[in-house]
Enzyme design. Structure first.
Site, short mmCIF file in Angstrom:
data_model
loop_
_atom_site.label_atom_id
_atom_site.label_comp_id
_atom_site.label_asym_id
_atom_site.label_seq_id
_atom_site.Cartn_x
_atom_site.Cartn_y
_atom_site.Cartn_z
N MET A 29 35.26 -22.79 -54.78
CA MET A 29 36.14 -23.92 -55.01
C MET A 29 36.26 -24.14 -56.51
O MET A 29 35.26 -24.20 -57.22
CB MET A 29 35.60 -25.18 -54.32
N ALA A 30 37.50 -24.24 -56.98
CA ALA A 30 37.75 -24.34 -58.42
C ALA A 30 37.05 -25.55 -59.01
O ALA A 30 37.13 -26.66 -58.48
CB ALA A 30 39.25 -24.44 -58.68
N CYS A 113 45.04 -18.95 -51.38
CA CYS A 113 45.40 -20.12 -52.18
C CYS A 113 46.77 -20.65 -51.76
O CYS A 113 47.76 -19.92 -51.77
CB CYS A 113 45.41 -19.76 -53.65
N LYS A 153 39.11 -12.88 -48.02
CA LYS A 153 39.33 -14.20 -47.43
C LYS A 153 40.82 -14.49 -47.44
O LYS A 153 41.48 -14.27 -48.46
CB LYS A 153 38.57 -15.27 -48.20
N ASP A 217 37.21 -26.93 -41.36
CA ASP A 217 36.71 -28.09 -40.62
C ASP A 217 35.25 -27.98 -40.21
O ASP A 217 34.86 -28.42 -39.13
CB ASP A 217 37.57 -28.36 -39.38
N GLY A 239 33.42 -24.89 -47.13
CA GLY A 239 34.06 -25.28 -48.37
C GLY A 239 33.94 -26.76 -48.63
O GLY A 239 32.89 -27.27 -49.02
N ARG A 240 35.01 -27.51 -48.34
CA ARG A 240 35.06 -28.93 -48.69
C ARG A 240 33.95 -29.76 -48.02
O ARG A 240 33.59 -30.82 -48.53
CB ARG A 240 36.42 -29.51 -48.30
#
Length: 396
Positions: A29-30, A113, A153, A217, A239-240
């Site tokens: 993640m940037a 992206c 990915k 998710d 990720g998030r």
């Protein structure tokens, strides 16, 4: 907490010569997954922790920031680097450099992206639509990597009418990649709504010779187990869900170890982290300390940590004024003074502290080059326009 399923498989994950104890990958993640944050996450759990995305062009040009981002801490035993590129020749040169200078043990390639300024030039999640170009980039990376495993990915495609993931995955498998990860959204979805886990199932049914990883998710350890159960995927990419929650990797590690029978369900549940406010403050402080080491100075570290404050304190009763002050700190000493005003005994707030982090955005029509969808191959003018897509953006 849901009960853990009956053991049906080992918990590990093999990606070429790399053997992981648990099938967990930290997604790039940037501005987040630099060496400092990877080290912090590894203090809680285990898995494969991938670098921020680096463009192949910037790496070949040896820009100072790209050279910083490919530098790993000695404690990182698997040096994993994610590359993004739009030109096979440049991608091959970037991978050749990493191999020749012994800078990586694993290379991941990002084709996911969804950022408009990237897709409008044909890069990111738009690129696999040009199937020959996609295949050429992957083949160039695999050839240059030699014995170092290369993984891919990607997203489902541009939108629901222009899906690319199954064809692209077959091409990547044929090119010799070691695994394929799918973020089960399209570029049009951005990060909105719910990830389509059925696409991960379809990919797993299509790709049988290498591991398939699922992304999208995963906000808790139970989500990760459910994804594996529902899709049959070989591992998960987070990720998030870990933004401001590095302890999520402790939960994930415990859950997969219990699934494998290495620990009991009771031991797994006891290992799940539900931090009181004091522990969250200490994690934030540790993160800032590691950033200071990474940037070799407090000033830039404090600028970097500001965006993490809201993620760390999501759901906790931390007032607006204190949050704002923490998001403007200029030194570790100032941060210490502010954190000392918190009531560290306040308990974990439960569901209020869980769920999505970061901006989800809304579904949107992807920005694409003119006439991009009219052909699956790329003409010469299109190649020139595509070069502008190689910007410093991450995500997928």
């Amino acid at each position: 907490m849901s009960s853990l399923p009956t053991v049906t498989r080992t918990p590990g994950l093999t990606i070429g010569p790399i053997e992981l104890d648990v099938p967990i990958v930290l997604a790039p993640m940037a501005g987040v997954t630099n060496t400092a944050y990877r080290r912090l996450c590894r203090e809680y759990g285990t898995g494969l922790f991938v670098s921020e995305m680096i463009t192949s062009r910037a790496l070949v040009e040896r820009t100072p920031e790209s050279m910083r981002l490919i530098t790993h801490h000695p404690s990182e035993t698997i040096r994993s680097i994610q590359l993004y590129g739009v030109d096979p020749k440049t991608m091959g040169e970037a991978v050749t450099m990493l191999v020749a200078e012994n800078r990586a043990d694993h290379i991941d390639m990002n084709f996911g992206c969804p950022v408009p300024k990237v897709t409008r030039r044909g890069g990111g999640a738009a690129l696999p639509w040009k199937s020959d170009l996609f295949r050429g980039i992957v083949e160039a990376a695999v050839t240059a990597a030699g014995d170092i495993p290369v993984t891919v990915k990607m997203r489902k495609g541009i939108d629901d009418d222009h899906l690319t993931y199954l064809e692209a995955a077959r091409a990547a498998e044929g090119a010799g990649v070691a695994s394929i990860a799918l973020h089960a959204r399209t570029a049009a979805d951005f990060y909105s709504g719910h990830a389509d886990w059925s696409a991960i199932s379809a990919l797993k049914e299509t790709i049988t010779s290498i591991p398939v990883l699922g992304n999208g998710d995963i906000w808790s350890a139970d989500d990760a187990l459910r994804m594996v159960d529902e899709t049959g995927c070989d591992g998960v990419v987070v990720g998030r869900g870990c933004l401001g929650r590095p302890w999520l990797f402790a939960d994930l590690t415990a859950a997969f170890r219990a699934r494998a029978g290495e620990i009991t369900e009771a031991e797994s549940l006891a290992s799940r982290v539900q931090p009181p406010l004091g522990d969250v403050a200490r994690a934030l402080r540790r993160h800032a300390e590691l950033l200071t080491e990474f940037y070799d100075g407090e000033e830039r570290a404090c600028r970097d940590i500001r965006k993490h404050v809201a993620w760390y304190f999501k759901g906790y009763p931390v007032g607006h004024e204190l949050r704002t002050a923490l998001a403007m700190v200029t030194s570790l000493a100032e941060m210490d003074d502010l954190l000392a005003t918190l009531d560290g005994s306040l308990p974990y707030p439960g569901v209020d502290a869980e769920g999505p982090r970061g901006r989800a955005g809304r579904p949107k029509r992807p920005a694409l080059p003119n006439k991009w969808l009219e052909s699956r191959s790329l003409d010469t003018p299109g190649l020139a326009e595509l070069a502008g897509a190689e910007l410093e953006h991450s995500g997928g």
